[in-house]
Design an enzyme around this catalytic site. Structure first.
Site, PDB file in Angstrom:
ATOM      1  N   LYS A 172       0.832  -1.212   0.000  1.00 46.62           N
ATOM      2  CA  LYS A 172       0.000   0.000   0.000  1.00 46.62           C
ATOM      3  C   LYS A 172       0.870   1.268   0.000  1.00 46.62           C
ATOM      4  O   LYS A 172       0.705   2.177   0.831  1.00 46.62           O
ATOM      5  CB  LYS A 172      -0.989  -0.020   1.184  1.00 46.62           C
ATOM      6  CG  LYS A 172      -2.337   0.587   0.799  1.00 46.62           C
ATOM      7  CD  LYS A 172      -3.417   0.242   1.768  1.00 46.62           C
ATOM      8  CE  LYS A 172      -4.641   1.113   1.573  1.00 46.62           C
ATOM      9  NZ  LYS A 172      -5.177   1.187   0.211  1.00 46.62           N
TER      10      LYS A 172
HETATM   11  N1  PMP Z   1      -6.735  -3.502  -3.387  1.00 47.33           N
HETATM   12  C1  PMP Z   1      -6.253  -2.255  -3.431  1.00 47.33           C
HETATM   13  C2  PMP Z   1      -5.241  -1.922  -4.478  1.00 47.33           C
HETATM   14  C3  PMP Z   1      -6.692  -1.293  -2.521  1.00 47.33           C
HETATM   15  O1  PMP Z   1      -6.214  -0.049  -2.557  1.00 47.33           O
HETATM   16  C4  PMP Z   1      -7.673  -1.643  -1.568  1.00 47.33           C
HETATM   17  C5  PMP Z   1      -8.213  -0.601  -0.618  1.00 47.33           C
HETATM   18  N2  PMP Z   1      -7.472  -0.514   0.552  1.00 47.33           N
HETATM   19  C6  PMP Z   1      -8.128  -2.967  -1.548  1.00 47.33           C
HETATM   20  C7  PMP Z   1      -7.645  -3.867  -2.464  1.00 47.33           C
HETATM   21  C8  PMP Z   1      -9.097  -3.437  -0.493  1.00 47.33           C
HETATM   22  O2  PMP Z   1      -8.439  -3.526   0.727  1.00 47.33           O
HETATM   23  P1  PMP Z   1      -9.215  -3.358   2.106  1.00 47.33           P
HETATM   24  O3  PMP Z   1     -10.316  -4.346   2.068  1.00 47.33           O
HETATM   25  O4  PMP Z   1      -8.213  -3.663   3.141  1.00 47.33           O
HETATM   26  O5  PMP Z   1      -9.710  -1.976   2.145  1.00 47.33           O
END
Ligand code: PMP
Length: 321
Positions: A172
């Protein structure tokens, strides 16, 4: 003219909201409008930050704001910061406490989105990573992110997913979201709601900011964590709810592009979007083009869990008040 007046009104409202809000920056609670960094900041120049996105759900009957799985978000952030060698200002518990302090200061009584960013803060030219780090935390109201009343249209992006040995998507990292932005903008320019991005090897990774699930002959399938995805907390939540509430194991395996075209149901998931049903991919209808039965059941379970309607999963929620 009417459009211009409405736009001015929205801007005025945004300004009023911002003026009353606070953010954490460099260890201090400051007015959101004063939470500023230098143009020379390393992260601004080179994308060297790690961020998170959490949601808070307001329950009016209990007059309570619940933050969903904050420990899991901050644990993920802690792991990701190791990749960029960023030191966080507090432990997972400390970051949860900061979140509560911020939301109380902002007197949040609606659904919100919480954004922590840990970043390289040195003010100098040169990509070398050194040890100056900073941290910010802010929150904005967020209700519905994508239309939930209709299934969305998706396309396969012409952009490929960044790779673990280039910019690790699991971390991230701020700069990696250029990849997501290019894919998302291309999809919208071409008349689609969302992009589905393939890995360099041609397998499905995820959408611009969401994980992806397929339903095929009653099986739930999602790409494995080694396929250049973010290890989503919503993804983990769905795997757990499907197993314990529906008796359905999720198959984690590489997915071919054409498996999408012949899926019975597809949905995207993430903290912001929650669960979005996909009605078509590359203009090919998925199932009958409507939200599928399993997607509907999983969305209901998820909604009940995040809003504190499932006693069994209250442990996922952190009350703010
Ligand atoms: N993939 C990406 C590239 C993201 O940015 C996100 C958002 N955080 C997600 C998947 C979903 O992750 P989460 O369920 O932890 O929000």
């Amino acid at each position: 003219m009417a459009g211009l007046t409405a736009a001015r009104e929205i801007k005025k409202k945004e300004k009023e909201v911002t003026a009353q809000q606070y953010a954490f920056l460099s260890g201090r609670l400051v007015k959101l409008e004063d939470a500023k960094i230098s143009v020379m900041t390393h992260a601004f120049n080179y994308g060297t930050g790690v961020f998170e996105g959490l949601r808070g759900y307001y329950n009016p009957e209990r007059e309570q704001l619940y933050v969903f799985r904050p420990r899991d978000h901050f644990q993920r952030m802690e792991q990701n910061c190791k990749i960029l060698k960023i030191k966080l200002p507090a432990s997972v518990d400390g970051l949860c406490a900061m979140t509560i302090e911020l939301l109380r200061a902002n007197r949040c009584r609606e659904d919100i989105y919480i954004r922590p960013i840990a970043f390289k803060s040195a003010r100098r030219i040169g990509v070398r990573i050194d040890s100056e780090d900073d941290f910010t935390l802010f929150a904005v109201p967020l209700h519905q992110y994508l239309a939930k009343d209709r299934p969305i249209s998706a396309c396969i992006s012409s952009w490929r997913r960044v790779e673990d040995n280039a910019i690790p998507p699991r971390a991230k990292i701020c700069g990696a979201y250029v990849n997501s932005a290019l894919a998302s903008a291309e999809a919208r320019d071409n008349g689609f709601d969302e992009a589905i991005i393939l890995n360099d090897d041609g397998h499905v990774s995820e959408a611009a900011a969401m994980n992806i699930f397929l339903v095929k002959r009653g099986c739930l399938i999602t790409p494995p964590v080694t396929d250049n995805i973010l290890e989503g907390i919503t993804r983990a939540t769905i795997i757990e709810l499907a197993a314990f509430e529906l008796g359905l194991e999720t198959e984690e395996r590489p997915i071919d592009r054409t498996e999408l075209y012949s899926a019975d149901e597809i949905f995207l998931c993430g903290t912001g979007v929650e669960i979005a049903s996909v009605g078509s991919v590359d203009r090919r209808p998925i199932g009958d083009g409507q939200t599928g039965e399993l997607t509907r059941r999983i969305r209901k379970l998820y909604d009940d869990a995040v809003r504190g309607r499932l006693e069994k999963y209250m442990g996922w929620l952190m009350p703010v008040y």
